[in-house]
Write an enzyme that holds these catalytic residues in place. Structure first.
Site, short mmCIF file in Angstrom:
data_model
loop_
_atom_site.label_atom_id
_atom_site.label_comp_id
_atom_site.label_asym_id
_atom_site.label_seq_id
_atom_site.Cartn_x
_atom_site.Cartn_y
_atom_site.Cartn_z
N TYR A 156 9.07 85.51 33.51
CA TYR A 156 8.92 84.57 32.39
C TYR A 156 7.44 84.24 32.15
O TYR A 156 6.99 84.10 31.01
CB TYR A 156 9.72 83.29 32.64
CG TYR A 156 11.20 83.51 32.50
CD1 TYR A 156 11.80 83.55 31.25
CD2 TYR A 156 12.01 83.75 33.61
CE1 TYR A 156 13.16 83.78 31.10
CE2 TYR A 156 13.37 83.99 33.48
CZ TYR A 156 13.94 84.00 32.22
OH TYR A 156 15.27 84.25 32.08
N ARG B 104 27.06 74.71 28.26
CA ARG B 104 27.50 74.76 26.87
C ARG B 104 28.96 75.07 26.63
O ARG B 104 29.44 74.93 25.52
CB ARG B 104 26.63 75.77 26.10
CG ARG B 104 25.24 75.24 25.84
CD ARG B 104 24.35 76.31 25.33
NE ARG B 104 24.34 77.41 26.29
CZ ARG B 104 23.70 78.55 26.11
NH1 ARG B 104 23.05 78.77 25.01
NH2 ARG B 104 23.73 79.48 27.05
N ARG C 246 26.11 77.82 36.52
CA ARG C 246 26.01 77.23 35.18
C ARG C 246 27.24 76.38 34.83
O ARG C 246 27.67 76.33 33.68
CB ARG C 246 25.81 78.31 34.11
CG ARG C 246 24.54 79.12 34.27
CD ARG C 246 23.32 78.27 33.94
NE ARG C 246 22.13 79.08 33.80
CZ ARG C 246 21.64 79.48 32.62
NH1 ARG C 246 22.20 79.13 31.51
NH2 ARG C 246 20.53 80.20 32.59
N ARG D 224 24.16 66.48 24.98
CA ARG D 224 23.06 67.34 24.56
C ARG D 224 22.71 67.15 23.08
O ARG D 224 21.55 67.34 22.68
CB ARG D 224 23.48 68.78 24.86
CG ARG D 224 22.62 69.87 24.33
CD ARG D 224 21.30 70.01 25.04
NE ARG D 224 20.69 71.25 24.61
CZ ARG D 224 20.09 71.39 23.44
NH1 ARG D 224 19.96 70.37 22.63
NH2 ARG D 224 19.58 72.57 23.10
N ASP E 155 16.51 73.28 35.19
CA ASP E 155 16.31 74.69 34.87
C ASP E 155 15.27 75.27 35.82
O ASP E 155 14.37 74.55 36.26
CB ASP E 155 15.86 74.88 33.42
CG ASP E 155 16.04 76.31 32.98
OD1 ASP E 155 17.14 76.65 32.53
OD2 ASP E 155 15.11 77.13 33.14
#
Ligand code: CP3
Length: 343
Positions: free
Chosen positions: A149, A27, A23, A36, A72
């Site tokens: 998921y 963020r 990652r 973003r 992703d």
């Protein structure tokens, strides 16, 4: 090109221990927020120029030894026909999860260039922009992790519905998993053809499985993916998060490298996997909040433990936390390079 990452994957000698961070585009970086803030996360994934831009940020800012494609693991599910949303506070949501045979039958195995062409376009742009500075890693989710998921409709703690399907409708579960596996094989082959120089399979929730269930309901699909990708001739990495208790099984998956979370010492893992597999990991992401002197000691310990593996790629044991100060991530990269360098 800085080939230390690829060399360590193959167990060859390196000039320093290579490092990248799971990652690493994300963020915790103000530069990521700048890009973003102009679009949603999915729009960013589907805008190759911008996805390439955020992929390159950690290479430039931190000096890592490999880039990982910005995308992703869940975009393949959209390509298979499922609705996919990323909600600001909740993370990924699949509002129409898989419940029965009709839902599984509706899933399509798409042509990746047609439905996920934006990923391959991002890879092609990146290979040009990286100009062989550092290698580019492509990735996918492992079938079991994707299945959680698909069946839970989003993130989950107990994975009740997924396990219920495994135990009460094993044939339906296998059918769904085979479709996801077929799709993943085609997707990874397309990533390699577009220019990905290594591939990582993320099995984020494998650790939720009992060893017997891992062996029956998760690992065989990973093995099939790896067997099909061997011909691509690039290193394959399998990361089973929280998977220490599964290592004796995951070491049989065929990957060149196994990723490890922080719960097991690298030297103990090396004893289990032996001389034919490289290891990647495994600093606790929370350790980046330690003061620098304590953090440096931990890095030194991991580098020492990593020496018993065939090859060692330094990484965190899971994704970097959004709360991490970017300077600390940079400190980790510089410290790994300084402590492991031969000069
Ligand atoms: O590593 C990288 O820098 C490449 C990009 C990358 C992302 N997701 C970007 C992302 C990678 C490799 C992933 C993989 C991924 N996605 C995994 C496997 C790795 C892991 O952490 O276990 C999983 C389980 C997902 C699913 C997912 N995507 C979740 C649970 C979430 C929300 C929670 C979170 O961590 O943000 C996402 C969203 C997501 N994926 C973001 C990013 C940068 C945040 C989106 C935003 O900007 O709001």
């Amino acid at each position: 090109m800085n080939t230390n990452f690829l060399k360590a994957c193959r167990g060859e000698k390196t000039s320093h221990t290579p490092i990248w961070i799971m990652r690493q585009a994300g963020r915790y970086l103000p530069d990521y927020h700048k890009v973003r803030s102009k679009m949603t996360f999915l729009e960013l994934c589907k805008t190759p120029e911008r996805a390439a831009e955020v992929t390159l940020q950690p290479v430039d800012i931190l000096g890592v030894d490999a880039a990982i494609l910005f995308s992703d693991i869940l975009v393949v599910l959209e390509a298979m026909g499922m609705k996919l949303e990323f909600q600001e506070k909740r993370g990924p949501v699949l509002p129409e999860p898989i419940k029965d045979r009709a839902d599984v039958e509706r899933l399509v195995v798409p042509d990746p260039e047609e439905k996920l062409g934006y990923v391959m376009e991002t890879i092609r742009i990146l290979r040009k922009e990286l100009a062989d500075k550092v290698p580019l890693i492509g990735f996918c989710g492992a079938p079991f992790t994707l299945a959680t998921y698909m069946v839970e409709g989003g993130s989950s703690k107990a994975f009740f519905n997924t396990k219920k399907m495994m135990y009460s409708a094993p044939e339906l579960y296998a059918e769904m998993m085979n479709k996801v596996t077929d799709c993943t094989i085609a997707y990874l082959k397309a990533q390699a053809a577009a220019g990905a120089q290594a591939l990582q399979i993320f099995d984020s929730w494998a650790g939720a499985l009992a060893p017997c269930d891992f062996g029956e309901f998760a690992l065989p699909y990973v093995k099939r993916i790896i067997a099909e990708l061997k011909g691509a001739g690039i290193p394959l990495i399998y990361f089973a998060n929280n998977g220490s208790t599964l290592l004796d099984q995951s070491m049989t998956c065929g990957a060149d490298v196994l990723g490890l979370d922080w719960r097991l010492k690298l030297s103990d893992a090396a004893k289990i996997v032996g001389p034919d597999i490289s290891l990647q990991g495994n600093l606790d992401p929370c350790a980046l909040l330690l003061p620098e002197d304590k953090l440096e000691k931990r890095i030194a310990r991991i580098l020492e433990e990593g020496k018993s593996a065939r090859g060692h790629i330094f990484n965190l044991g899971h994704g970097i936390l959004p709360e991490t100060p970017p300077e600390k991530a940079k400190f980790v990269v510089e410290t790994v390079h300084r402590l492991s360098g031969q000069s």
